[in-house]
Design an enzyme around this catalytic site. Structure first.
Site, short mmCIF file in Angstrom:
data_model
loop_
_atom_site.label_atom_id
_atom_site.label_comp_id
_atom_site.label_asym_id
_atom_site.label_seq_id
_atom_site.Cartn_x
_atom_site.Cartn_y
_atom_site.Cartn_z
N TYR A 52 3.98 -5.86 4.08
CA TYR A 52 4.35 -4.88 3.18
C TYR A 52 5.91 -5.09 3.02
CZ TYR A 52 -0.28 -2.85 3.52
OH TYR A 52 -1.56 -2.49 3.67
N HIS A 133 -5.55 -8.93 8.75
CA HIS A 133 -4.91 -8.89 7.18
C HIS A 133 -5.45 -9.97 6.48
CE1 HIS A 133 -1.75 -6.62 4.72
NE2 HIS A 133 -3.20 -6.22 4.35
#
Length: 329
Positions: A52, A133
């Site tokens: 992010y 992820h």
């Protein structure tokens, strides 16, 4: 999963992808104030990731949580990517993130490096949950199975050891598709405790998740954290669906849902959150609130009263699956 339910309390957590400047550049004060607003509203579970904004979301989250008593909140981040000191031209979701080059790597060594970097950015000496992820087709195409195998012999084993040593409470996958979570639940050597399923069990999109992922998770006691319950904002009239431009078919679906909601005087945000948390496998839902004022809206939506006739009409109109567990009361 009983312990996970007790820990997470089927609650709203705070998703931090917007804090990494997803879709737009967020001023620093707005980013920090939103995290503070979440804390003041009583939210005590926070999820983030190196991806992010190339660590930006973690740094911003740490700037606030680093001032809070560590035993009073739960914290999760992700592995599979770490930051290099090199820089690169950014594009896509996090075009406005930090310039550090992001390295994708699911090996054991990279997993340890990723965790060390994350804890430094977050200003903490421990994590509660860790998700592997984006080992999925949407990021890796046909190579995703090879990446999954790299993670199975790397990240999965490291995180299993950490769980057994009491360094983390649990681990799993953080993905935008159902197949990797389904595959991970079949592993005997490195079974996950919970997984973060983004955009896959929502009021807009849940048929595929109901085929295997959700029932298998319930049967095996694997908790599911629902991320992206508004499908990147499409449900609330936004331009994006699952991190891309919303197709007309989705806009039509939102229009149909909105019409039923209007007839029953129901807020679609409330319907979305309550639908996602109604499944027995769900242990938390984490909308990615982008502004401080949205936090109180989310919390109020989770406890809003929704008449049973609303859900009945959605089923009758084919707007939600008849197989989906529905909120009660």
């Amino acid at each position: 999963m009983r312990d996970l339910h007790q820990l997470l309390n089927n609650t709203i957590g705070f998703g931090t992808a917007p804090r990494g400047n997803m879709f737009r550049e967020i001023p620093e004060d707005e980013a920090l104030n939103t995290v503070e607003a979440a804390w003041e509203a009583g939210i005590r579970y926070f999820d983030t990731a190196p991806f992010y904004g190339a660590g930006l979301a973690e740094k911003r989250l740490g700037a606030t949580l680093g001032q809070k008593p560590r035993d009073e909140f739960l914290l999760s981040t992700k592995v599979g990517r770490y930051m290099s000191d090199e820089t690169e031209e950014k594009e896509g979701l996090f075009a406005d993130g930090r310039s550090n080059k992001v390295i994708t790597d699911y090996t054991a060594e990279a997993t340890r490096k990723s965790l060390a970097q994350s804890m430094q950015r977050l200003g903490t000496d421990r994590l509660d949950f860790v998700f592997v992820h984006d080992i999925s087709q949407d990021f890796h195409g046909d190579e995703w199975i090879a990446k999954f195998e790299e993670a199975r012999t790397g990240a999965f084993r490291v995180l299993t050891e950490m769980r057994e040593q009491g360094l983390i409470k649990g681990w799993g996958l953080g993905v935008n598709t159902t197949e990797p979570i389904e595959l991970a639940m079949q592993l005997d050597e490195t079974p996950p405790d919970l997984s973060l399923s983004a955009t896959q069990y929502t009021i807009l999109q849940h048929e595929k998740a109901l085929e295997r992922m959700m029932p298998n998770a319930e049967a095996q006691g694997v908790g599911i954290i629902v991320g992206g319950p508004y499908n990147s904002g499409a449900l609330l009239g936004g331009d994006y669906f699952d991190y891309a431009e919303a197709p007309q078919s989705v806009k039509d679906q939102v229009t149909a849902l909105s019409a039923v909601a209007a007839r029953h005087e129901v807020d679609l945000k409330a319907a979305a959150l309550q639908f996602s948390t109604a499944h027995p496998a769900t242990v938390a839902v984490i909308p990615g609130s982008s502004r401080p004022g949205r936090i109180s809206e989310d919390l109020a939506a989770l406890s809003a009263t929704i008449p049973g006739a609303f859900w009945d009409e959605l089923v009758q109109e084919g707007l939600i699956s008849a197989k989906a567990p529905l909120p009660q009361g």
